[in-house]
Write an enzyme that holds these catalytic residues in place. Structure first.
Site, short mmCIF file in Angstrom:
data_model
loop_
_atom_site.label_atom_id
_atom_site.label_comp_id
_atom_site.label_asym_id
_atom_site.label_seq_id
_atom_site.Cartn_x
_atom_site.Cartn_y
_atom_site.Cartn_z
N GLY A 18 0.77 -1.23 0.00
CA GLY A 18 0.00 0.00 0.00
C GLY A 18 0.81 1.28 0.00
N GLY A 20 2.91 2.11 -2.42
CA GLY A 20 3.05 2.59 -3.79
C GLY A 20 4.27 2.11 -4.53
N LYS A 21 4.91 1.02 -4.06
CA LYS A 21 6.15 0.61 -4.71
C LYS A 21 5.93 0.13 -6.14
CE LYS A 21 6.18 -3.94 -2.45
NZ LYS A 21 5.00 -3.71 -1.59
N THR A 22 4.78 -0.53 -6.42
CA THR A 22 4.52 -0.99 -7.80
C THR A 22 4.37 0.21 -8.73
OG1 THR A 22 3.49 -3.05 -7.09
CG2 THR A 22 2.91 -2.24 -9.28
N SER A 23 3.62 1.21 -8.31
CA SER A 23 3.42 2.40 -9.14
C SER A 23 4.74 3.10 -9.42
CB SER A 23 2.45 3.36 -8.46
OG SER A 23 1.19 2.75 -8.27
N ASP A 45 5.67 -9.45 -6.78
CA ASP A 45 4.73 -9.10 -5.71
C ASP A 45 3.52 -10.03 -5.79
OD1 ASP A 45 2.93 -7.94 -3.96
OD2 ASP A 45 3.56 -5.90 -4.44
N THR A 503 -3.97 -2.73 -2.65
CA THR A 503 -3.04 -3.69 -2.08
C THR A 503 -3.40 -4.08 -0.64
OG1 THR A 503 -1.27 -2.92 -3.53
CG2 THR A 503 -0.61 -4.18 -1.60
#
Length: 588
Positions: A18, A20-23, A45, A503
């Site tokens: 949550g 924001g690492k994927t973004s 992930d 997430t």
């Protein structure tokens, strides 16, 4: 952005769900590709939505992203990898060992450690096989391996045979038995991670004390094993301009600035970037192209009218239902950073205010809980369990029993295993179990509860439940073990805490699956810090509130049997007065 300056070939992004690492990983890939660099974006992930972000189906094969020149992506499905991994280990012993032993092994291989090691097994070639990745100047990983996994891979000696020899029990070392590649390849992968000329680790956090503390722990854990080339990105910081227009926005801004000003000492020396909170959903190429912009033009925020108020159950109504029983065990569970300690305290305070006897117990540091309550209250008793002390007691107990007859290599492996997160959860649960029985006469509110996977490990290895059961049966005595009490919905209510974000909701759903596997049915979900349930006039926050509605609907209609929606408050929920605002009993 400092973390993009002179970027090395490998970039790893890590952080709690949550944040924001994927973004940020996707936006980094887009930015480097736009500079003419050939880029491979890899996700490991479990809650990966890289394909959704780009609007294409990716999967476990390198796929060109047609909308972005120079960019390809790969999604390693860690759950599928873990299943194949389990099959390799369990297959040869199925039908050979007793079914109870096979089930115990399967459970030991069902936790987060197995998933992470299996994923590392999958992407090791990306770090070491030049033929496979020679077409790419940069390889970006969404989600890095933890220091615990890397330490396991660095252990000397054989990895196989640990489970079969009965040395592991509630173990994180079992997954190592299924590693396929040669030790030399894993060592080369670890060397690549530790080489600052090849690899940069980016710690992603939010401007909140809890996620910054978690980032500090991650930093120290990875630095201790040689991965020192780290950068810190504080994501989703509310712009100052929003604070001038709205009371809620002003309160959020002040809290975030205070959290950043009180940055943990371990993080102060790291190169640091801040990324402003955006109004838009981070899906699609246009959003990714603007995520890393230092300033967002005011025109990018589309002013909209406040939507119709949500008709959602409140925490007050949930506490009414809990209080009607007069006593019981309330377990508040959730991933890091969702506010479970605060909500455990809020439920305990509200029950005590009604004259009901309550024991609030937590394994969070004592200072944090005392700060949250900040004063005493009639009918409320608070106890704090020291996780470090309990873990050390448990470690010594296991080393003296299981480790007494191991050779030096076996003992080293056992000692490493006992440094795992599972070990702490088991040790803390043993301490909690001394308090659980009080739920028959009063309310016991338990914060920071163990996961379903940990509870199953306890049950499978006989560390608690089966030992007690055997002793009591021999004596002909009627008994109830802590595990049996947790499985009894008349005695125990499990509250799962999440945020109205993709997430955290997926992670809470995974936690629910773990609990169900352990025979424990969650009683309710609590969606915390909801902007959609708050009052705001900030255009940016109004758009964030609109984005939340999809996740709230998913909890209400798909995941939860009952739920409550808790608004984001102007005043931080510290002290009894502000905690009661969470249950709508007093205005702040």
């Amino acid at each position: 952005m400092k973390f993009l300056d002179h970027a090395p070939r490998f970039l790893f992004f890590t952080g709690k769900g949550g944040v924001g690492k994927t973004s940020i990983a996707c936006a980094t890939a887009v930015r480097l590709a736009a500079e003419g660099k050939s880029v491979l974006l890899v996700s490991t992930d479990p809650a990966s939505n890289v394909g959704q972000v780009f609007g294409v189906s990716i999967g476990n094969q390198i796929t060109r992203i047609a909308a972005v020149a120079n960019l390809s992506a790969l999604e390693i499905d860690p759950q599928a990898a873990a299943q194949l991994y389990r099959d390799r280990i369990v297959g040869p012993v199925r039908g050979v060992l007793p079914e109870a032993v096979v089930k115990s092994i399967e459970e030991q291989l069902s936790g987060a450690c197995t998933t992470e090691i299996a994923a590392f097994d999958e992407f090791t070639a990306l770090l070491t096989d030049s033929a496979l990745t020679r077409d790419y100047q940069h390889i970006i990983f969404d989600t890095a391996p933890t220091g615990h996994t890397i330490r396991l891979l660095q252990l000397p000696g054989a990895w196989s045979g640990f489970l079969e020899d009965g040395k592991g029990d509630a173990s994180c070392l079992g997954p190592l038995a299924g590693l396929e590649k040669q030790r030399s390849q894993y060592q080369a992968a670890v060397d690549a991670l530790a080489d600052p000329l090849r690899t940069r680790l980016v710690l992603v956090a939010r401007a909140q004390a809890s996620t910054l503390r978690e980032a500090a722990r991650t930093h120290e854990e990875l630095a201790a094993i040689g991965l020192r080339q780290q950068y810190l990105v504080i994501n989703g910081v509310l712009p100052a301009a929003e604070a001038a227009e709205d009371e809620l926005a002003a309160a959020i801004f002040a809290r975030e600035q205070a959290a950043v000003a009180a940055l943990p000492v371990a993080l102060m020396a790291l190169p640091r970037d801040q990324i402003a909170l955006k109004a838009f959903n981070l899906v699609g190429l246009d959003a990714l192209q603007h995520l890393l912009d230092v300033d967002e033009p005011r025109s990018a925020v589309v002013t909209q009218e406040r939507p119709q108020a949500l008709e959602a159950p409140t925490l007050a109504a949930m506490v009414d239902e809990i209080a009607a029983d007069g006593h019981g065990l309330i377990m508040v569970m959730g991933k890091g950073g969702v506010g479970k300690t605060t909500l455990a305290a809020a439920v305990a305070v509200e029950l005590a205010q009604r004259g009901l006897p309550v024991h609030l117990t937590t394994s969070d540091p004592a200072a944090h809980l005392s700060e949250t309550l900040s004063e005493t209250l009639d009918h409320l008793r608070v106890s704090c369990i020291d996780p470090q002390a309990e873990t050390e007691r448990y470690r010594q107990q296991v080393l003296q029993s299981k480790g007494a007859h191991l050779d030096a290599q076996g003992r080293a492996m056992l000692e490493e295993d006992l440094r795992s997160p599972c070990t702490e959860e088991i040790a803390v649960f043993q301490a909690f179990s001394r308090i659980i029985r009080e739920g028959g006469k009063q309310f016991v509110v338990m914060d920071t509860a163990p996961t379903g996977h940990t509870l199953l490990l306890l049950d499978a290895t006989g560390a608690y439940h089966r030992d007690i059961a055997r002793q009591m049966v021999d004596k002909g005595v009627h008994f109830t073990t802590p595990m049996m009490q947790l499985q009894d919905p008349k005695q125990t209510k499990v509250l799962l805490v999440t945020l109205a974000e993709t997430t955290p909701v997926l992670e809470a759903a995974g936690l629910q699956d773990d609990l169900r596997r352990a025979g424990i049915e969650p009683w309710a979900w609590i969606i915390n810090n909801s902007i959609a349930a708050a009052t705001t006039h900030s255009p940016l926050l109004l758009q964030r509130a609109a984005n939340e509605r999809h996740e709230i609907a998913a909890v209400a209609n798909v995941h939860a049997r009952r739920y409550a929606l808790v608004p984001l408050l102007k005043q931080e929920p510290v002290g009894i007065h502000n905690l009661r605002a969470l249950t709508h009993r007093e205005e702040v």
